[in-house]
Design an enzyme around this catalytic site. Sequence first.
Site, PDB file in Angstrom:
ATOM      1  CG  ASP A  18      39.028 114.614 -11.677  1.00 47.95           C
ATOM      2  OD1 ASP A  18      38.767 113.832 -10.827  1.00 47.95           O
ATOM      3  OD2 ASP A  18      38.265 115.366 -12.214  1.00 47.95           O
ATOM      4  NE  ARG A  70      19.285  95.641   5.151  1.00 47.74           N
ATOM      5  CZ  ARG A  70      19.853  96.581   6.229  1.00 47.74           C
ATOM      6  NH1 ARG A  70      19.906  97.757   6.133  1.00 47.74           N
ATOM      7  NH2 ARG A  70      20.268  96.060   7.497  1.00 47.74           N
ATOM      8  CD  GLU A 107      28.772 111.522 -20.673  1.00 51.81           C
ATOM      9  OE1 GLU A 107      28.985 111.296 -19.350  1.00 51.81           O
ATOM     10  OE2 GLU A 107      29.335 112.540 -21.160  1.00 51.81           O
ATOM     11  CG  HIS A 114      23.938 114.967 -20.069  1.00 55.37           C
ATOM     12  ND1 HIS A 114      24.509 114.708 -21.217  1.00 55.37           N
ATOM     13  CD2 HIS A 114      25.316 114.414 -19.395  1.00 55.37           C
ATOM     14  CE1 HIS A 114      25.410 113.866 -21.577  1.00 55.37           C
ATOM     15  NE2 HIS A 114      26.039 113.606 -20.103  1.00 55.37           N
ATOM     16  CG  HIS A 129      24.885 110.209 -17.096  1.00 56.04           C
ATOM     17  ND1 HIS A 129      24.892 111.390 -16.400  1.00 56.04           N
ATOM     18  CD2 HIS A 129      25.896 110.166 -17.688  1.00 56.04           C
ATOM     19  CE1 HIS A 129      25.912 112.221 -16.693  1.00 56.04           C
ATOM     20  NE2 HIS A 129      26.660 111.360 -17.416  1.00 56.04           N
ATOM     21  CG  HIS A 168      31.321 109.098 -15.577  1.00 49.39           C
ATOM     22  ND1 HIS A 168      30.005 108.849 -15.298  1.00 49.39           N
ATOM     23  CD2 HIS A 168      31.046 110.132 -16.711  1.00 49.39           C
ATOM     24  CE1 HIS A 168      29.154 109.676 -15.648  1.00 49.39           C
ATOM     25  NE2 HIS A 168      29.800 110.544 -16.537  1.00 49.39           N
ATOM     26  CG  ASN A 195      31.655 110.736 -10.749  1.00 48.95           C
ATOM     27  OD1 ASN A 195      32.820 110.141 -10.954  1.00 48.95           O
ATOM     28  ND2 ASN A 195      31.472 111.478  -9.789  1.00 48.95           N
ATOM     29  CG  ASP A 201      33.364 113.339 -18.440  1.00 46.60           C
ATOM     30  OD1 ASP A 201      32.775 113.706 -19.265  1.00 46.60           O
ATOM     31  OD2 ASP A 201      32.360 113.506 -17.264  1.00 46.60           O
ATOM     32  CG  HIS A 231      34.837 113.628 -11.615  1.00 48.21           C
ATOM     33  ND1 HIS A 231      35.672 114.420 -12.065  1.00 48.21           N
ATOM     34  CD2 HIS A 231      33.497 113.814 -12.277  1.00 48.21           C
ATOM     35  CE1 HIS A 231      34.759 115.217 -13.138  1.00 48.21           C
ATOM     36  NE2 HIS A 231      33.844 114.834 -13.134  1.00 48.21           N
TER      37      HIS A 231
END
Length: 378
Positions: free
Chosen positions: A245, A224, A126, A138, A192, A213, A216, A271, A248
């Site tokens: 879940d 726009r 990830e 992270h 991410h 995911h 998130n 996750d 999230h």
Amino acid sequence: MSPTPLTLTDTRTVTPEGVHEGWVHLENGRVAELGTGEPPRGAVHDAGGRWVAPGLVDTHVHGGAGHGFPDADPEGARAVTAFNRSQGVTSMVGGLVAASPEDTLHQVSVLADLCDEGELAGIYLEGPFIARQRCGAHDPELLRDPDTAEFDRWLEAGRGHVRMITVAPELPGALELIRAAASSGVVPAVGHTEATYEETVAAFDAGATVATHLYNAMRPLGHRDPGPIAAALGDGRVSVELILDLVHVHPGAAQVVLDAVGPGRLSLVTDAMNATGLGDGEYTLGGLRVRVSGGEARVVETGSIASSTIVLPQAVRNAVDHLGMTVPDAVRSASSVPAAAVGLPGVGRVEPGAPADLVVLDEGLAVAEVVHRGAFVG
């Protein structure tokens, strides 16, 4: 030694084509035959008219039962897979988070050994080629720009078991890395990220086929400034991960995803982190402190939402209860769809020749029994 042939009778079995009412015969660790009427001779187990689903497939999971794949501890990793298997998740892709180059190489090597043993179905990276602004759980100090030379070292250490890597498309060298991954048989995923719509489309054109995911740790959807969310929803080449879940992603936002992509592109994932199965308390994920309260995990220092603490069957139940999905569609979104997304042919399917991994679900969709490689678990 092969398990004794086994036939499950009086089933409602979720197959790629629909729902099969009858029996399923397992032999030599594989699904041998589906039929109706008199079952084959041998051991027979009456499923009592309950749902029989393929063993669930979690392609984005970091740990559970007090252990995490980033720990690079073989016994701990086996504890994670054993815990999940007992809960109906018979195939897992071990997820790593951002780490130093040396640590990442070691982690990949350890997980590759577990893949050789059949404990894991692959390795998922990830990080570390993700955006600092959207780092989530992270460590931002461990993030770096995409580097194909480092990626090649992971491939060598992984011995063919690296299945997927998440990349932020806006980073320098990202498209080159995505092309290199795709050409190496590794699934590039977008996540991410602060990428614009156009940057995300470029990543999909370069070979990325998964959205990590959705919602998130990514640039939000704007009318726009549609960003990666709209790009993923609108691209039929892309499987969309969803952590269902109910923490999230709000069910209303999840419904938008389902309406846009349908069950065939919806990949339910957890996750999940090492706290899964243990309850509230303080844990670590990739060196960061994470506090779990009421089942919700957040990074202590930043308050950012971290990994989930559910096991995949809960996501299936949530999909049925909160999104109105049919049981077969929800099951496929947690089995054959994610398996196909990361290139696991035949996995997560009940059909002749497929692995004999099955889950028996009761009327409330709770896991009643699990069959792994043709034998009952537990």
